[in-house]
Design a protein around this motif. Structure first.
Motif, PDB file in Angstrom:
ATOM      1  N   ARG A 293     -55.520 -24.004 -16.411  1.00 15.63           N
ATOM      2  CA  ARG A 293     -55.166 -24.689 -15.086  1.00 15.63           C
ATOM      3  C   ARG A 293     -55.040 -26.039 -15.325  1.00 15.63           C
ATOM      4  O   ARG A 293     -55.653 -26.252 -16.170  1.00 15.63           O
ATOM      5  N   VAL A 294     -54.049 -27.163 -14.640  1.00 11.20           N
ATOM      6  CA  VAL A 294     -53.874 -28.225 -15.374  1.00 11.20           C
ATOM      7  C   VAL A 294     -55.229 -29.084 -14.219  1.00 11.20           C
ATOM      8  O   VAL A 294     -55.262 -28.683 -13.081  1.00 11.20           O
ATOM      9  N   ALA A 295     -55.398 -29.999 -14.856  1.00 12.82           N
ATOM     10  CA  ALA A 295     -56.475 -31.378 -13.560  1.00 12.82           C
ATOM     11  C   ALA A 295     -55.550 -31.259 -12.458  1.00 12.82           C
ATOM     12  O   ALA A 295     -54.280 -31.199 -11.630  1.00 12.82           O
ATOM     13  N   GLY A 296     -55.822 -31.210 -11.089  1.00  8.77           N
ATOM     14  CA  GLY A 296     -55.919 -31.563  -9.735  1.00  8.77           C
ATOM     15  C   GLY A 296     -55.666 -30.441  -8.940  1.00  8.77           C
ATOM     16  O   GLY A 296     -55.383 -29.893  -8.431  1.00  8.77           O
ATOM     17  N   SER A 297     -55.762 -29.228 -10.085  1.00  6.57           N
ATOM     18  CA  SER A 297     -55.348 -27.500  -9.406  1.00  6.57           C
ATOM     19  C   SER A 297     -55.878 -27.089  -9.117  1.00  6.57           C
ATOM     20  O   SER A 297     -57.251 -27.023  -9.330  1.00  6.57           O
ATOM     21  N   GLY A 298     -55.942 -26.401  -7.883  1.00  5.00           N
ATOM     22  CA  GLY A 298     -57.311 -25.070  -7.361  1.00  5.00           C
ATOM     23  C   GLY A 298     -57.376 -24.092  -8.255  1.00  5.00           C
ATOM     24  O   GLY A 298     -56.780 -24.029  -9.116  1.00  5.00           O
ATOM     25  N   GLU A 299     -58.646 -23.279  -8.128  1.00 10.24           N
ATOM     26  CA  GLU A 299     -59.187 -22.275  -8.882  1.00 10.24           C
ATOM     27  C   GLU A 299     -57.809 -21.387  -8.326  1.00 10.24           C
ATOM     28  O   GLU A 299     -57.687 -20.920  -7.534  1.00 10.24           O
ATOM     29  N   GLY A 300     -57.591 -20.784  -9.765  1.00  8.62           N
ATOM     30  CA  GLY A 300     -56.836 -19.514 -10.331  1.00  8.62           C
ATOM     31  C   GLY A 300     -54.985 -19.905 -10.126  1.00  8.62           C
ATOM     32  O   GLY A 300     -54.347 -19.378 -10.108  1.00  8.62           O
TER      33      GLY A 300
END
Length: 334
Positions: free
Chosen positions: A314-321
């Motif tokens: 998961r990269v910064a700014g992405s939602g869960e999953g």
């Protein structure tokens, strides 16, 4: 099995096809790295779309999950049971629950058998005798997929491509599966028929609670059918996310390039977006690039892309999953 345990869990799944050379003694001189370390899961009643260019390993992945191919490495867990290297006897109770719809409706049906024989075949092999008999069950399945039950004694050549694919769907439903691997189920059909088959599969998923691994290269079809989407490139998953977040905010450059090629009428969310044209060909899976496999065609590639394989995280700014395998991901919402 706990409520949080996925129906299917795949970890590090790998399939390398050996290349034989030498004479007179044949020996392994290389390998086609068709699938190289996949990680994903599918929940009960969930649909996961698997997309990517031709030759990226989508169909091989489907055949590994159904155990039509033996994995080279990794683990396949179904309902908490490790089936990666299970024997034929161990797979016997699992096979009815994992069925497959094949890509070509012309090649996947035996031309010498009637529709009734084709659909009842799985029941005979597994010794299943439904209440009222197999013929009654087959006629019910024909009606379920929108075909005339009176066509029980007809042969495949008497049906159109769309009708043949419905027969394939009925065959997959015969054993009341919990997971169906649909390998490009509409790509061989006319555009006018594709929507009918996709809508049929959606209705079956909704009414029967069947989970789907929906393999396709048509992003518009996948968006219509799947709740989550995984993007493959050269044997690896480069991005996986919920449908809305992946289509609305792709983070991997390859995903962004794929979505930029979707016709404007299908894209909906991004009018006037820039069309990204990838240069060069997909590298050979025999000798894939080091590090990030997409780097040879990526406009953001740097030295680190050649030396280090980006993890699927998961990269910064992405939602869960929302997981992305890229050293230089796109900006959120870009």
């Amino acid at each position: 099995m706990s409520a949080t345990t996925p129906l299917l869990d795949v970890a590090g799944l790998t399939k390398h096809f050996p290349i034989l050379g030498g004479f007179p003694i044949r020996r392994t001189v290389g390998a086609v790295q068709a699938v190289d370390g996949l990680d994903f899961s599918i929940g009960e009643g969930e649909s996961l779309g698997l997309v990517g260019e031709s030759g990226c390993g989508k169909s091989t992945t489907g055949r590994l999950i159904t155990r039509l191919l033996e994995p080279t490495g990794g683990r396949i867990t179904y309902r908490g049971q490790d089936i990666t290297n299970a024997s034929r006897r161990q797979l016997a109770p699992v096979r009815p629950e994992i069925q497959m719809i094949f890509q070509d409706p012309y090649a996947s049906l035996n031309p010498r058998q009637t529709v009734g024989k084709i659909i009842s075949g799985p029941m005979e092999i597994n010794g299943i005798n439904p209440a009222g008999g197999r013929e009654k069950r087959v006629r019910e399945l024909l009606e379920t997929v929108g075909l005339n039950p009176e066509h029980y004694n007809r042969f495949p050549h008497e049906f159109s491509g769309g009708q043949r694919q419905r027969i394939g769907v009925a065959r997959a439903l015969a054993l009341e599966p919990r997971l169906i691997v649909a390998d490009e189920p509409v790509s061989a059909l006319d555009v006018s028929i594709q929507a009918q088959v996709v809508n049929l599969l959606q209705r079956l998923q909704r009414d029967l609670g069947i989970a789907f691994l929906f393999i396709a290269h048509d992003l518009a079809v996948v968006r219509h059918f799947s709740q989550r989407v995984a993007v493959m490139y050269l044997g690896r998953i480069v991005e996986i996310s919920s449908r809305d977040e992946l289509y609305g905010s792709p983070r991997h450059p390859y995903t962004k390039a794929l979505l930029s090629a979707v016709p404007e009428a299908m894209a909906g969310d991004s009018p006037g977006r820039e069309r990204i044209r990838l240069t060069g060909d997909v590298p050979s899976p025999v000798r894939p690039p080091s590090g990030c496999r997409f780097r040879t065609r990526c406009w953001k590639a740097t030295d680190i892309c050649a030396s280090e394989t980006p993890p699927l995280v998961r990269v910064a700014g992405s939602g869960e999953g929302h997981l992305t395998a890229c050293h230089h991901p796109e900006e959120a919402g870009a």
